[in-house]
Design a protein around this motif. Structure first.
Motif, mmCIF file in Angstrom:
data_model
loop_
_atom_site.group_PDB
_atom_site.id
_atom_site.type_symbol
_atom_site.label_atom_id
_atom_site.label_comp_id
_atom_site.label_asym_id
_atom_site.label_seq_id
_atom_site.Cartn_x
_atom_site.Cartn_y
_atom_site.Cartn_z
ATOM 1 N N THR A 83 2.217 6.621 -6.921
ATOM 2 C CA THR A 83 1.182 7.538 -7.401
ATOM 3 C C THR A 83 1.602 8.984 -7.167
ATOM 4 O OG1 THR A 83 -0.424 5.875 -6.750
ATOM 5 C CG2 THR A 83 -1.266 8.039 -7.312
ATOM 6 N N ALA A 84 2.107 9.257 -5.952
ATOM 7 C CA ALA A 84 2.537 10.620 -5.635
ATOM 8 C C ALA A 84 3.643 11.060 -6.586
ATOM 9 C CB ALA A 84 3.016 10.692 -4.187
ATOM 10 N N ALA A 85 4.582 10.147 -6.844
ATOM 11 C CA ALA A 85 5.680 10.479 -7.753
ATOM 12 C C ALA A 85 5.141 10.801 -9.146
ATOM 13 C CB ALA A 85 6.666 9.310 -7.822
ATOM 14 N N ILE A 101 -4.853 9.402 -14.744
ATOM 15 C CA ILE A 101 -4.134 8.903 -13.573
ATOM 16 C C ILE A 101 -4.895 7.751 -12.910
ATOM 17 C CG2 ILE A 101 -5.175 10.519 -11.903
ATOM 18 C CD1 ILE A 101 -1.556 9.848 -11.665
ATOM 19 N N THR A 102 -6.248 7.769 -12.976
ATOM 20 C CA THR A 102 -7.003 6.720 -12.285
ATOM 21 C C THR A 102 -6.678 5.355 -12.855
ATOM 22 O OG1 THR A 102 -8.836 7.268 -13.728
ATOM 23 C CG2 THR A 102 -8.973 8.048 -11.465
ATOM 24 N N SER A 103 -6.537 5.295 -14.177
ATOM 25 C CA SER A 103 -6.266 3.993 -14.778
ATOM 26 C C SER A 103 -4.890 3.486 -14.353
ATOM 27 C CB SER A 103 -6.449 4.121 -16.286
ATOM 28 O OG SER A 103 -5.527 3.424 -16.989
ATOM 29 N N ALA A 104 -3.917 4.401 -14.213
ATOM 30 C CA ALA A 104 -2.598 3.998 -13.727
ATOM 31 C C ALA A 104 -2.679 3.508 -12.289
ATOM 32 C CB ALA A 104 -1.623 5.175 -13.835
ATOM 33 N N ALA A 134 0.845 -1.200 0.000
ATOM 34 C CA ALA A 134 0.000 0.000 0.000
ATOM 35 C C ALA A 134 0.877 1.246 0.000
ATOM 36 C CB ALA A 134 -0.917 0.000 1.220
ATOM 37 N N ALA A 135 1.943 1.209 0.807
ATOM 38 C CA ALA A 135 2.866 2.351 0.834
ATOM 39 C C ALA A 135 3.507 2.540 -0.532
ATOM 40 C CB ALA A 135 3.932 2.121 1.906
ATOM 41 N N ALA A 136 3.867 1.435 -1.175
ATOM 42 C CA ALA A 136 4.489 1.523 -2.500
ATOM 43 C C ALA A 136 3.523 2.139 -3.507
ATOM 44 C CB ALA A 136 4.934 0.132 -2.959
ATOM 45 N N VAL A 137 2.240 1.704 -3.446
ATOM 46 C CA VAL A 137 1.244 2.254 -4.384
ATOM 47 C C VAL A 137 1.116 3.755 -4.186
ATOM 48 C CG1 VAL A 137 -1.204 2.302 -4.951
ATOM 49 C CG2 VAL A 137 -0.059 0.119 -4.609
ATOM 50 N N LEU A 138 1.010 4.177 -2.914
ATOM 51 C CA LEU A 138 0.878 5.605 -2.629
ATOM 52 C C LEU A 138 2.108 6.371 -3.116
ATOM 53 C CD1 LEU A 138 -0.719 5.722 0.922
ATOM 54 C CD2 LEU A 138 -1.690 6.507 -1.233
ATOM 55 N N GLY A 139 3.291 5.816 -2.831
ATOM 56 C CA GLY A 139 4.527 6.485 -3.220
ATOM 57 C C GLY A 139 4.618 6.670 -4.722
#
Lengths: 303, 355
Positions: free
Chosen positions: B38-40, B330-333, B31-36
């Motif tokens: 996405t933020a990047a 971005i949502t699809s990514a 989950a942290a990786a997904v957030l990271g």
């Protein structure tokens, strides 16, 4: 007939690269559903580099690196991380085009004209190209076509005559037995998957850099999946894969030809290649005997 | 038991307790990786990640309207996921929901446009029936091909998605195109065919209840005889055949259920959201419904939660364009990232290789 063949061969090239890549990957037992995503990334990066440097060679290098990058994620998650290959590939099919389209949208928002480059010229091989009917179709194409043919031969030799080729097939047939014989299955499969990504990336560039001279979202239009169908139809053998790709190319070319001559709506003609793929699946689906036995399974045989 | 399997200790051993905790740390890491990532990605796109996150949560859960829109997106996702689950449990990777949804949308749109004389309630019900039937028919050929000829269902359902997309863009751009429309779209359906809302001041409609009912039905299905046959089949097809379970019938029936559910999702899209038929009715709900099923680990509770969260993400992501200058692509990514994360966690739960 000659004109149809010229277009057919040109249309076949992007799909052929991707299908050859998928073939290498599947022979190693890795079912790569994310092929389309790798084509999109390759097509995008290839075009970006072409647009900035004007060098087709650099574009091909960038495209193969882009495709291989996606394949590296596939390898990390599904080979080393043991994740389900189908779900991983499907995630990449959504993720990779999503990232590319996002970057494309941010890049083009507020820009009046999207960039384009001249299409790649053809290399006319003298004498050979004047052979009637097939001459210009086979010997007056752009560089991507000759590259694809060269790769087809290289892959045939690689699979049949090199140690790596045999190890790869062993990983696809029986990874547990390959492990006991000292084959480093994870590493061999990873190399196969990276090859698939690089080839799919070049396939994407063959479309955007070679044939179109532009990139736009949705431009791959399912070609990655057609390539997977072609591998099934080609029974996991290089020669048959080339033949199947040519057949789909002819169907696509006939579609374009019909659009000019017959009064049928273009959207309906667009269904034709898919109907051909479906028919081929029905015919080819019966002969799964040569499918790599461990396709889609990890080293322990779990899916 | 394979030689690679790790040793199993007794039920009171520490190893078992650690193992039961094990599913959670990869989940957090991922989950942290997904957030990271996405933020990047947002930052690379030239926008502020924190502003985007605030906007996303605010627009999807922060207001009554936003919550209604989230429920509006929850309904088709949950319905498709619940309907696809039996076929996924049977080991079929059925990705035909987008095409089936498109055909369902077309069928319910046609009923709504041409069923003028019928009273509202009847019209809506007939449209629902037509949509379910259309989705079912679109699933029939891949199901039969898979059951009788062993044709790979991933590719055949994908072909049918492209066939449906082509057919819709032809019909809605030609014979069925609405008056004065530039896009491939139909006329607006009469207001009598609009789905009744369940939350005043929002667009959340009765389809939400239908989706919840579908999830409940899935929960009950697990303990019925046919649910049991399905479990037996997914555990061991050959054993199930010996016990008199027809694999072919199971393949066809579960894929048809998925088709009917996706068709009904098309009915929601047309009568509850768009009020006309777009050729692109299935974007992005069609594939996202499959992800909800995978994300929810094919369990009813999991699907309920996953559909709500993904609904919030789709709703919030759509409104980011205006608020934070982030393109909706971005949502699809992000959805792709999440599915990748789910696959990775699934792999981690299998354990590492013994070397």
């Amino acid at each position: 007939v000659s004109a149809v063949l010229i277009t057919a061969v040109a249309l076949m090239v992007p799909v052929l690269f991707a299908a050859l890549g998928e073939l290498v990957s599947e022979r190693g037992g890795v079912l790569n559903i994310g092929l389309e995503g790798m084509m999109v990334v390759g097509g995008y990066t290839g075009f970006q580099v072409m647009d900035r440097t004007g060098s087709p060679l650099l574009a091909i290098v960038a495209a193969s690196a882009g495709g291989a990058l996606v394949a590296a994620v596939m390898a990390a998650v599904s080979i080393y991380g043991r994740a389900n290959q189908i779900i991983t590939g499907f995630a990449l099919f959504i993720l990779a085009p999503g990232v590319v389209d996002f970057l494309y949208a941010q890049q083009t928002s507020g820009v009046a004209t999207v960039p384009s480059t001249p299409r790649l010229g053809t290399l006319d091989l003298p004498v050979l190209s004047s052979i009637p009917v097939v001459g210009r179709a086979l010997f007056d194409q752009n560089a991507f076509f000759y590259l694809a043919l060269g790769l087809a031969v290289t892959i045939t030799v690689m699979l049949r005559m090199t140690r790596f080729g045999l190890e790869l097939s062993a990983c696809g047939e029986d990874p547990a037995a390959a492990t006991t014989k000292g084959v480093r299955v994870l590493r061999v499969r990873t190399i196969g998957t990276l090859c698939a990504g690089a080839l799919a990336g070049i396939g994407g560039a063959a479309l955007t850099v070679g044939a179109l001279g532009s990139y736009s979202p949705g431009v791959m239009a399912g070609r990655g999946f057609i390539a997977i169908a072609i591998v099934i139809l080609g029974r996991w053998r290089v020669g048959w894969v080339v033949a199947a790709a040519a057949l789909v190319g002819v169907a696509d070319s006939v579609r374009l030809r019909l659009a000019d001559t017959v009064d049928v709506p273009v959207q309906l003609l667009g269904l034709l290649p898919w109907l051909v793929v479906l028919a081929l699946l029905i015919v080819g689906g019966r002969s799964l005997g040569r499918m790599p036995q461990a396709l889609g399974r990890d080293v322990r045989g779990a899916s | 038991v394979s030689v690679f399997e790790p040793p199993v200790t007794g039920p009171s051993g520490l190893a078992v307790r650690v193992r039961s905790l094990r599913p959670w740390w990869p989940l957090l890491a991922v989950a942290a990786a997904v957030l990271g990532v996405t933020a990047a990605l947002v930052a690379v796109g030239g926008a502020s990640p924190t502003a985007a996150a605030n906007g996303l949560i605010d627009q999807s859960l922060g207001t009554r309207t936003g919550l209604g829109e989230t429920l509006l997106r929850f309904a088709p996702l949950a319905l498709i996921a619940a309907a696809l689950t039996p076929s996924l449990r049977a080991g079929l990777f059925n990705i035909g929901a987008p095409g089936q949804l498109g055909m369902g949308a077309l069928a319910s749109g046609l009923v709504a446009l041409h069923g003028g004389g019928l009273p509202g309630g009847v019209l809506i019900a007939v449209a629902a029936l037509a949509a379910a039937l259309a989705g079912l028919v679109w699933a029939l050929v891949p199901a039969l091909l898979r059951a009788w000829l062993g044709v790979n269902e991933i590719l055949s359902t994908l072909v049918f998605n492209f066939l449906a997309a082509g057919l819709l863009s032809y019909l809605l751009g030609g014979p069925l195109q609405g008056k004065g429309a530039n896009l491939a779209q139909s006329d607006t359906v009469p207001t009598a065919a609009n789905l009744p809302t369940i939350l005043s001041g929002t667009r959340a409609h009765i389809g939400v209840l239908l989706a919840v009912a579908a999830i409940l039905a899935l929960a009950v299905y697990g303990s019925t005889p046919s649910g049991y046959r399905l479990r037996l089949f997914s555990a061991s097809p050959s054993l199930a055949e010996q016990a008199g379970v027809s694999g072919r019938r199971l393949v066809v029936s579960t894929m048809l259920i998925g088709g009917a559910g996706a068709g009904l999702a098309g009915w929601m899209q047309v009568l509850g959201v768009d009020h006309l038929v777009y050729a692109t009715a299935a974007d992005p709900v069609g594939y996202a419904g499959l992800f909800v099923a995978l994300l929810g680990a094919l369990s009813p509770v999991g699907i309920l939660i996953a559909a709500f969260l993904l609904g919030a993400l789709l709703q919030g992501g759509n409104s980011l364009q205006i608020g934070a200058g982030v393109s909706p692509e971005i949502t699809s990514a992000v959805v792709g990232l999440i599915v990748l994360a789910v696959a990775a966690v699934g792999g981690m739960r299998k354990g590492r290789f013994a070397r």
